[in-house]
Structure formats: structure tokens, C-alpha cells
Design a protein around this motif. Structure first.
Motif, PDB file in Angstrom:
ATOM      1  N   PRO A  70       0.833  -1.203   0.000  1.00 43.06           N
ATOM      2  CA  PRO A  70       0.000   0.000   0.000  1.00 43.06           C
ATOM      3  C   PRO A  70       0.875   1.264   0.000  1.00 43.06           C
ATOM      4  O   PRO A  70       1.903   1.308   0.694  1.00 43.06           O
ATOM      5  N   THR A  71       0.424   2.274  -0.773  1.00 41.44           N
ATOM      6  CA  THR A  71       1.241   3.471  -1.031  1.00 41.44           C
ATOM      7  C   THR A  71       1.914   4.030   0.215  1.00 41.44           C
ATOM      8  O   THR A  71       3.118   4.283   0.209  1.00 41.44           O
ATOM      9  N   LYS A  72       1.142   4.202   1.274  1.00 38.96           N
ATOM     10  CA  LYS A  72       1.751   4.889   2.421  1.00 38.96           C
ATOM     11  C   LYS A  72       2.762   4.039   3.204  1.00 38.96           C
ATOM     12  O   LYS A  72       3.426   4.528   4.106  1.00 38.96           O
ATOM     13  N   TYR A  73       2.889   2.755   2.871  1.00 40.92           N
ATOM     14  CA  TYR A  73       3.889   1.917   3.549  1.00 40.92           C
ATOM     15  C   TYR A  73       5.135   1.693   2.676  1.00 40.92           C
ATOM     16  O   TYR A  73       6.081   1.044   3.095  1.00 40.92           O
ATOM     17  N   ALA A  74       5.091   2.246   1.452  1.00 36.64           N
ATOM     18  CA  ALA A  74       6.153   1.942   0.484  1.00 36.64           C
ATOM     19  C   ALA A  74       7.533   2.437   0.933  1.00 36.64           C
ATOM     20  O   ALA A  74       8.512   1.694   0.870  1.00 36.64           O
ATOM     21  N   GLU A  75       7.611   3.688   1.411  1.00 37.35           N
ATOM     22  CA  GLU A  75       8.915   4.256   1.762  1.00 37.35           C
ATOM     23  C   GLU A  75       9.561   3.488   2.913  1.00 37.35           C
ATOM     24  O   GLU A  75      10.747   3.184   2.886  1.00 37.35           O
ATOM     25  N   GLU A  76       8.725   3.188   3.907  1.00 39.77           N
ATOM     26  CA  GLU A  76       9.224   2.473   5.095  1.00 39.77           C
ATOM     27  C   GLU A  76       9.758   1.083   4.711  1.00 39.77           C
ATOM     28  O   GLU A  76      10.832   0.669   5.140  1.00 39.77           O
TER      29      GLU A  76
ATOM     30  N   LYS B 115       4.273  -0.835  -6.765  1.00 42.49           N
ATOM     31  CA  LYS B 115       5.086  -2.002  -7.120  1.00 42.49           C
ATOM     32  C   LYS B 115       6.545  -1.555  -6.973  1.00 42.49           C
ATOM     33  O   LYS B 115       6.980  -0.612  -7.645  1.00 42.49           O
ATOM     34  N   ILE B 116       7.266  -2.207  -6.082  1.00 47.54           N
ATOM     35  CA  ILE B 116       8.678  -1.848  -5.852  1.00 47.54           C
ATOM     36  C   ILE B 116       9.558  -2.909  -6.501  1.00 47.54           C
ATOM     37  O   ILE B 116       9.376  -4.108  -6.240  1.00 47.54           O
ATOM     38  N   GLU B 117      10.486  -2.473  -7.340  1.00 48.37           N
ATOM     39  CA  GLU B 117      11.479  -3.400  -7.908  1.00 48.37           C
ATOM     40  C   GLU B 117      12.843  -2.978  -7.400  1.00 48.37           C
ATOM     41  O   GLU B 117      13.179  -1.796  -7.422  1.00 48.37           O
ATOM     42  N   THR B 118      13.613  -3.938  -6.938  1.00 49.18           N
ATOM     43  CA  THR B 118      14.985  -3.634  -6.531  1.00 49.18           C
ATOM     44  C   THR B 118      15.864  -4.857  -6.791  1.00 49.18           C
ATOM     45  O   THR B 118      15.380  -5.880  -7.271  1.00 49.18           O
TER      46      THR B 118
ATOM     47  N   VAL C  82       6.215   1.860  -9.335  1.00 50.01           N
ATOM     48  CA  VAL C  82       5.054   2.199 -10.172  1.00 50.01           C
ATOM     49  C   VAL C  82       3.787   2.108  -9.329  1.00 50.01           C
ATOM     50  O   VAL C  82       3.628   1.174  -8.544  1.00 50.01           O
ATOM     51  N   LEU C  83       2.913   3.096  -9.538  1.00 50.81           N
ATOM     52  CA  LEU C  83       1.643   3.109  -8.821  1.00 50.81           C
ATOM     53  C   LEU C  83       0.638   2.226  -9.567  1.00 50.81           C
ATOM     54  O   LEU C  83       0.581   2.251 -10.800  1.00 50.81           O
ATOM     55  N   GLY C  84      -0.151   1.461  -8.856  1.00 53.11           N
ATOM     56  CA  GLY C  84      -1.148   0.601  -9.512  1.00 53.11           C
ATOM     57  C   GLY C  84      -2.218   0.176  -8.530  1.00 53.11           C
ATOM     58  O   GLY C  84      -2.304   0.699  -7.414  1.00 53.11           O
TER      59      GLY C  84
END
Ligand SMILES: [Zn+2]
Length: 366
Positions: A143-149, A201-204, A172-174
């Protein structure tokens, strides 16, 4: 206040995997029991009678050395030899011995990276490749607001490093969908109801040696009960090897660079082989005995190689090949091991005491 040796070893070997070590080497737990409790560590380059005496006097229960105490096959432990006496003293006093040698030299952020950093070298790469580490792409949806953490936790666990860049990711937002079934405890949504959530969607990227840690971190830090993630094996690899090549900020004469090295590593003496007025821009570094790599450095266009233990005939050849060699002695560069491992341990374990032993420079300069 102590830590189980096995846990400490796992922590160390995640950074400096044993598999990186050269074939001839002998690294890891050389004396002791991995189930022992450790509360006091002594870090040194070499293990000598004096180092063991210091360890006994200070009730140290683990010595971490750069050079392996046990290297050649042991024929006997007859107490007539000083080596056997040392082993007896270690065992009698419950002192474990752990060696981090060529695996530390080769690993990222090990010996040769530490030396390169101290010299402030730019665009650092491997001097001689010994292996290629496998790389994996990690993809997760949060979820967007947990992405940075979550991203920060993954980066701290070792994900997202590409060359000298860290915290690399693509986002990417989806929209994510899921339906929690009976028996679940959903973070968002209701049982048996289709849920739509704005997700990133986080890719690393992650190396094979950090993969388990990163996945465990992902599962632990993702807010969902059943986080979705993909692990994709890549064709890309990370070259690893002995020594480093880098560039000086500002080109210097060989003599001025030698003076700088002497100051940075607090050396009593440094030997310059070759043209002292040569303009130096591209430099190779290798802690310990790097004579074997002088020709590799030359073939890769280096103006100078900084190492130790350079013999007369090697020096003559280097002059003939028009590459400047700086001999900072074997211990002169490798002493960075002590401070580096000390910092690693003290910043990650607050329940153990760590001591440093700098006594083993065998040469007295007059
Ligand atoms: Zn060495």
C-alpha cells in the motif's frame, strides 16, 4: 551480556562469505566451539604469543584475526613448538579463534574497498576478478503509504546496490486486488469480500549472499499477512575479486602520492619503486602481498600500484615495465582490518566488548 558464537559468525559471513576465499586459504572458525557464549573479542591482524597472552589476561573469549593461525597442515601438537603451545593456551583458556582472510580481501566493503575509501579513490572497480556473484530482482507490492518504510528496510538489509550507488529501486503506482478467505486476519479488507488497494510495485536488486536476509526483512516489514513478492534470477552478475582500481581526485606526482599514503595510513616508512616524478592518475591497490598483480595493474593502464612485500627482482621488473610501485609493507595497509572489524562489531552488537591489538608490525624502522 553475550552473544552465541554461531550467531556472530552468521552475521560476519553474511558480509564476507567464506565461499569468496581463495582455494589455498583457511578461513572461518579455526579453534573453538560455535555454541560458546562470547562477551569479549580481540581483533588483530596476526595471532602471536603476545596476542594470546593479552587475550588471556583480559578474559577474551574470541580472537578475530586477518591471517589464519592454522594455515599449513599440522603434523603434531608437540609442546616443544611455540605453535603447539599457542594452541594449548587457547584451548585451555576457552578462547575461540576465527579468521577472515581472502574472503575479507575480496568482498565488497572488505579490505581493498576500505583501503580505496581511505585514499578517496574515484570510480573504483575490481583489479582481478575471482568470481561473479549472482544477482536477483525482487519485486513486491505494498500500500502506497507503507512503500517508503518498506523500501528503507530492504535497503538496510542490503538490497538496491548497483556499483557505487545504493538505494536503487523502480516504483510504479497501480491497483492491487485480493479477497481474504475464511481463517485469515487481513490488514486491509473484510473476509470473503473483494478488496481493491492503491499499491506501489517496488522493484529492486539483491546479491545472492543478501537474498535470504532481504526476503526475511520483506516478510517481516510488509504490512500484509501474506505479502506477494517475486524473486527473479538475473543473467547480470556482480564481479568480485582481489585488489581495486580507482582514480585520484587530482593527479599527483608519484612522490607526492607516496607522501599522502604515508600520512593516511600513519606509516613509519614507504618505499617508492620507479619514477618518483611520474604523474599518477589511475591507481591499483591491494593489501598484503600484491606483487603477483603488478602486471595486471599495468595491463589495465594503472600508473601505480600500492601494495606490500615487494622483492628486489619484482621491483626491477616493475621499473622495466614503467609502472610505479609503492611498498607500504604488508601490515601497513592490512592494519585497516582492525579498525574496520572493530567498528562493524561495536556498531552492531552492544552486548559485547571489543578490543584492538596493533602490536604485530614485525619490522622496526631505524
Ligand atoms: Zn596479509
Amino acid at each position: 551480556m553475550s552473544v552465541i558464537l554461531k550467531d556472530l559468525i552468521n552475521f560476519i559471513e553474511e558480509r564476507y562469505p567464506k565461499k569468496y576465499a581463495e582455494e589455498y586459504d583457511n578461513v572461518g572458525l579455526l579453534v573453538g566451539d560455535e555454541n560458546n557464549k562470547i562477551n569479549k573479542i580481540l581483533v588483530t591482524v596476526d595471532i602471536t604469543k603476545e596476542v594470546i597472552k593479552e587475550a588471556i589476561e583480559n578474559k577474551v573469549n574470541l580472537i578475530i584475526s586477518h591471517h589464519p593461525l592454522i594455515f599449513k597442515p599440522i603434523k603434531n601438537l608437540n609442546k616443544k613448538s611455540s605453535f603447539a603451545t599457542m594452541i594449548y593456551d587457547l584451548i585451555k583458556n576457552d578462547i575461540n579463534v576465527y579468521a577472515l582472510h581472502t574472503n575479507y580481501d575480496i568482498a565488497n566493503d572488505g579490505m581493498n574497498d576500505v583501503i580505496s575509501k581511505k585514499l578517496n579513490l574515484k570510480n573504483v572497480s575490481v583489479l582481478e576478478e575471482t568470481n561473479k556473484e549472482k544477482l536477483y530482482k525482487i519485486i513486491t507490492y505494498v500500500p502506497t503509504k507503507y512503500a517508503e518504510e518498506l523500501k528503507e528496510a530492504l535497503f538496510n538489509a542490503g538490497a538496491g546496490c548497483i556499483g557505487k550507488y545504493d538505494k536503487c529501486s523502480f516504483n510504479v503506482l497501480g491497483e492491487g486486488t485480493f479477497r481474504p478467505l475464511n481463517g485469515t486476519n487481513p490488514f486491509i479488507g473484510q473476509i470473503n469480500k473483494l478488496q481493491r488497494v492503491e499499491e506501489i510495485k517496488i522493484e529492486t536488486i539483491v546479491t545472492a549472499s543478501n537474498l535470504n536476509t532481504v526476503i526475511n526483512t520483506l516478510v517481516k516489514n510488509h504490512p500484509y499477512e501474506e505479502p506477494a513478492f517475486d524473486i527473479i534470477k538475473l543473467e547480470n552478475t556482480l564481479p568480485q575479486g582481489l585488489g581495486r582500481i580507482g582514480y585520484l581526485d587530482i593527479p599527483l606526482s608519484a612522490k607526492d602520492f607516496a607522501m599522502q599514503v604515508k600520512k593516511i595510513f600513519n606509516l613509519k616508512m614507504i618505499t617508492l619503486i620507479g619514477d618518483k616524478n611520474k604523474k599518477i592518475n589511475k591507481v591499483a591497490v591491494i593489501g598484503g602481498s600484491g606483487s603477483d598483480l603488478i602486471n595486471v595493474a599495468k595491463s589495465k593502464g594503472c600508473d601505480l600500484i600500492l601494495t606490500g612485500d615487494v622483492k628486489h627482482h619484482i621491483a626491477i621488473d616493475a621499473i622495466e615495465n614503467d609502472i610505479v610501485v609503492l611498498d607500504a609493507t604488508h601490515f601497513g595497509l592490512e592494519q585497516v582490518f582492525i579498525e574496520d572489524i572493530y567498528t562493524l562489531l561495536t556498531s552492531n552488537f552492544d552486548n559485547i566488548e571489543v578490543m584492538k591489538n596493533y602490536s604485530k608490525q614485525p619490522f622496526y624502522f631505524i
